[in-house]
Design a protein around this motif. Structure first.
Motif, PDB file in Angstrom:
ATOM      1  N   VAL A 182      36.149  40.512  18.614  1.00  0.00           N
ATOM      2  CA  VAL A 182      36.632  41.336  19.640  1.00  0.00           C
ATOM      3  C   VAL A 182      36.854  40.558  21.427  1.00  0.00           C
ATOM      4  N   MET A 183      37.249  41.161  21.334  1.00  0.00           N
ATOM      5  CA  MET A 183      37.090  40.632  22.730  1.00  0.00           C
ATOM      6  C   MET A 183      38.644  41.222  23.370  1.00  0.00           C
ATOM      7  N   GLY A 184      38.421  41.523  25.126  1.00  0.00           N
ATOM      8  CA  GLY A 184      39.145  41.907  26.241  1.00  0.00           C
ATOM      9  C   GLY A 184      38.698  43.154  26.470  1.00  0.00           C
ATOM     10  N   TRP A 185      37.385  43.733  25.850  1.00  0.00           N
ATOM     11  CA  TRP A 185      36.648  45.322  27.269  1.00  0.00           C
ATOM     12  C   TRP A 185      35.789  44.660  27.891  1.00  0.00           C
ATOM     13  N   MET A 212      35.666  50.455  30.336  1.00  0.00           N
ATOM     14  CA  MET A 212      33.893  49.837  29.514  1.00  0.00           C
ATOM     15  C   MET A 212      34.036  50.799  28.476  1.00  0.00           C
ATOM     16  N   PRO A 213      33.799  50.598  26.732  1.00  0.00           N
ATOM     17  CA  PRO A 213      33.269  51.053  26.039  1.00  0.00           C
ATOM     18  C   PRO A 213      32.181  52.054  26.179  1.00  0.00           C
ATOM     19  N   PHE A 214      32.574  53.031  25.696  1.00  0.00           N
ATOM     20  CA  PHE A 214      30.429  53.793  25.740  1.00  0.00           C
ATOM     21  C   PHE A 214      30.321  54.134  24.180  1.00  0.00           C
ATOM     22  N   PRO A 215      29.422  54.224  23.635  1.00  0.00           N
ATOM     23  CA  PRO A 215      28.202  53.213  24.244  1.00  0.00           C
ATOM     24  C   PRO A 215      29.188  52.109  24.224  1.00  0.00           C
ATOM     25  N   LEU A 216      27.827  50.603  24.555  1.00  0.00           N
ATOM     26  CA  LEU A 216      29.107  49.290  24.229  1.00  0.00           C
ATOM     27  C   LEU A 216      28.444  49.148  23.582  1.00  0.00           C
ATOM     28  N   PRO A 217      29.118  47.697  22.961  1.00  0.00           N
ATOM     29  CA  PRO A 217      29.256  47.588  21.493  1.00  0.00           C
ATOM     30  C   PRO A 217      28.016  46.891  20.896  1.00  0.00           C
ATOM     31  N   SER A 218      27.216  47.639  19.841  1.00  0.00           N
ATOM     32  CA  SER A 218      25.786  46.275  19.055  1.00  0.00           C
ATOM     33  C   SER A 218      25.364  46.775  18.294  1.00  0.00           C
ATOM     34  N   GLU A 226      34.127  60.052  33.722  1.00  0.00           N
ATOM     35  CA  GLU A 226      34.879  58.474  33.966  1.00  0.00           C
ATOM     36  C   GLU A 226      34.697  57.707  33.456  1.00  0.00           C
ATOM     37  N   PRO A 227      34.503  56.728  32.778  1.00  0.00           N
ATOM     38  CA  PRO A 227      33.995  55.937  32.229  1.00  0.00           C
ATOM     39  C   PRO A 227      34.354  54.879  33.164  1.00  0.00           C
ATOM     40  N   LEU A 228      32.820  53.758  33.328  1.00  0.00           N
ATOM     41  CA  LEU A 228      33.558  52.632  34.509  1.00  0.00           C
ATOM     42  C   LEU A 228      34.036  51.442  34.298  1.00  0.00           C
ATOM     43  N   LYS A 229      35.307  51.287  34.793  1.00  0.00           N
ATOM     44  CA  LYS A 229      36.323  50.309  34.653  1.00  0.00           C
ATOM     45  C   LYS A 229      35.726  49.190  35.102  1.00  0.00           C
ATOM     46  N   ASP A 230      36.092  47.698  34.339  1.00  0.00           N
ATOM     47  CA  ASP A 230      36.252  46.381  34.312  1.00  0.00           C
ATOM     48  C   ASP A 230      36.735  46.277  35.572  1.00  0.00           C
ATOM     49  N   GLU A 231      35.989  45.081  36.790  1.00  0.00           N
ATOM     50  CA  GLU A 231      36.301  45.046  37.963  1.00  0.00           C
ATOM     51  C   GLU A 231      37.538  44.153  38.195  1.00  0.00           C
ATOM     52  N   LEU A 232      37.566  43.372  37.322  1.00  0.00           N
ATOM     53  CA  LEU A 232      38.531  42.308  36.895  1.00  0.00           C
ATOM     54  C   LEU A 232      40.656  43.432  36.272  1.00  0.00           C
ATOM     55  N   TRP A 233      39.743  43.719  34.786  1.00  0.00           N
ATOM     56  CA  TRP A 233      41.098  43.939  33.790  1.00  0.00           C
ATOM     57  C   TRP A 233      41.602  45.757  34.032  1.00  0.00           C
ATOM     58  N   ALA A 234      40.770  45.900  35.182  1.00  0.00           N
ATOM     59  CA  ALA A 234      40.563  47.507  34.683  1.00  0.00           C
ATOM     60  C   ALA A 234      40.634  48.642  33.991  1.00  0.00           C
ATOM     61  N   ILE A 235      40.123  47.899  32.790  1.00  0.00           N
ATOM     62  CA  ILE A 235      40.173  48.731  31.411  1.00  0.00           C
ATOM     63  C   ILE A 235      39.295  49.640  31.024  1.00  0.00           C
ATOM     64  N   ASP A 288      36.009  53.118  18.405  1.00  0.00           N
ATOM     65  CA  ASP A 288      35.658  54.643  18.015  1.00  0.00           C
ATOM     66  C   ASP A 288      34.313  54.722  17.591  1.00  0.00           C
ATOM     67  N   VAL A 289      33.058  55.315  18.087  1.00  0.00           N
ATOM     68  CA  VAL A 289      31.249  54.518  16.865  1.00  0.00           C
ATOM     69  C   VAL A 289      31.991  55.806  16.028  1.00  0.00           C
ATOM     70  N   LEU A 290      32.001  55.074  14.293  1.00  0.00           N
ATOM     71  CA  LEU A 290      31.158  55.934  13.635  1.00  0.00           C
ATOM     72  C   LEU A 290      30.120  55.959  12.774  1.00  0.00           C
ATOM     73  N   GLU A 291      29.644  55.333  13.157  1.00  0.00           N
ATOM     74  CA  GLU A 291      28.280  55.245  12.996  1.00  0.00           C
ATOM     75  C   GLU A 291      27.129  54.590  14.825  1.00  0.00           C
ATOM     76  N   GLU A 292      26.404  55.282  14.765  1.00  0.00           N
ATOM     77  CA  GLU A 292      25.702  54.871  15.575  1.00  0.00           C
ATOM     78  C   GLU A 292      24.295  53.586  15.337  1.00  0.00           C
ATOM     79  N   ALA A 293      24.861  52.512  16.285  1.00  0.00           N
ATOM     80  CA  ALA A 293      23.630  51.428  15.821  1.00  0.00           C
ATOM     81  C   ALA A 293      21.919  51.349  15.928  1.00  0.00           C
TER      82      ALA A 293
END
Length: 238
Positions: free
Chosen positions: A140-143, A177-183, A166-175, A220-225
């Motif tokens: 999975v890329m692009g996040w 950033m997922p919360f929580p970050l993928p783990s 207000e989630p943090l926006k990626d500075e280059l792609w303006a998307i 969407d996080v179904l089970e946390e890391a």
């Protein structure tokens, strides 16, 4: 005279053949009949066991399994069902390159990586089974466009238990950033465009013709890391 001799000779020959024939038949007359067993076809061949076919379903709820998405990607019949459009794939995060990011790329946004810094795009990988790093997997890329954005997200999200307004926006792609970050260890449902190529990178096209790449739209996080995403200790540079 010659005719008489020929008749005597022929008669002697016939008598001799008759004697041989009678003697031949009478020599086996006392042996009982022994039937031969039915032909068994010879020795049975040694064959390998029948391989077990995968039992993983194509879909999990309203999303594809990793197996299902890859199966359809490779299928000439179902390829169009999963490519060229957004799909959802459900799986466990089994790998992430956040922890292996090079120290030269770990810093706040606005700071340029050194010219000799060799780094990859932030990527995580999902599989159908938790912890399975050998079976079918999808990247999975692009996040996040770079690890500087991941650095800022870690800083902003580290004390939060609920998603920020207000989630943090990626500075280059303006998307967002997922919360929580993928783990690693989390069970997730990822939505995005699926295909063999990822073309958002400024450094070139990433490609995986065998398993495909999912270009992130949302998660969407179904089970946390068990643990939050983090860089390797003592590698960060502000």
């Amino acid at each position: 005279m010659q005719i008489a001799k020929r008749v005597k000779f022929s008669t002697a020959v016939l008598v001799s053949f008759a004697a041989i024939g009678v003697g031949g038949c009478s020599s086996n007359a006392d042996e009982p009949y022994k039937p031969l067993p039915a032909w068994s076809g010879g020795r049975k061949p040694s064959l390998p066991p029948v391989p077990s076919l995968p039992t993983t379903p194509i879909k999990s709820g309203d999303g594809y399994t990793v197996h299902g998405a890859i199966h359809h990607l490779r299928s000439s019949v179902h390829n169009a069902d999963v490519t060229g459009k957004e799909i959802t794939v459900v799986g466990y995060i089994v790998d992430s390159n956040i922890a292996t990011a090079p120290p030269c790329a770990i810093h706040k946004t606005g700071k340029k990586d050194p010219d000799d810094c060799k780094t990859d795009i932030p990527t995580f990988t999902i599989a159908d089974t938790k912890g399975d790093t050998k079976g079918p997997q999808i990247k999975v890329m692009g996040w996040a466009s770079n690890f500087a954005n991941v650095y800022d997200a870690i800083e902003k999200y580290k004390n939060l238990k609920e998603p920020p307004k207000e989630p943090l926006k990626d500075e280059l792609w303006a998307i967002d950033m997922p919360f929580p970050l993928p783990s690693v260890g989390a069970k997730v449902k990822v939505t995005g465009k699926y295909g063999v190529n990822f073309s958002k990178s400024s450094s070139g096209i990433a490609s995986d013709p065998l398993n495909g790449i999912l270009t992130y739209t949302k998660i969407d996080v179904l089970e946390e890391a068990p643990e939050k995403a983090a860089f390797a200790k003592n590698d960060g540079k502000k």
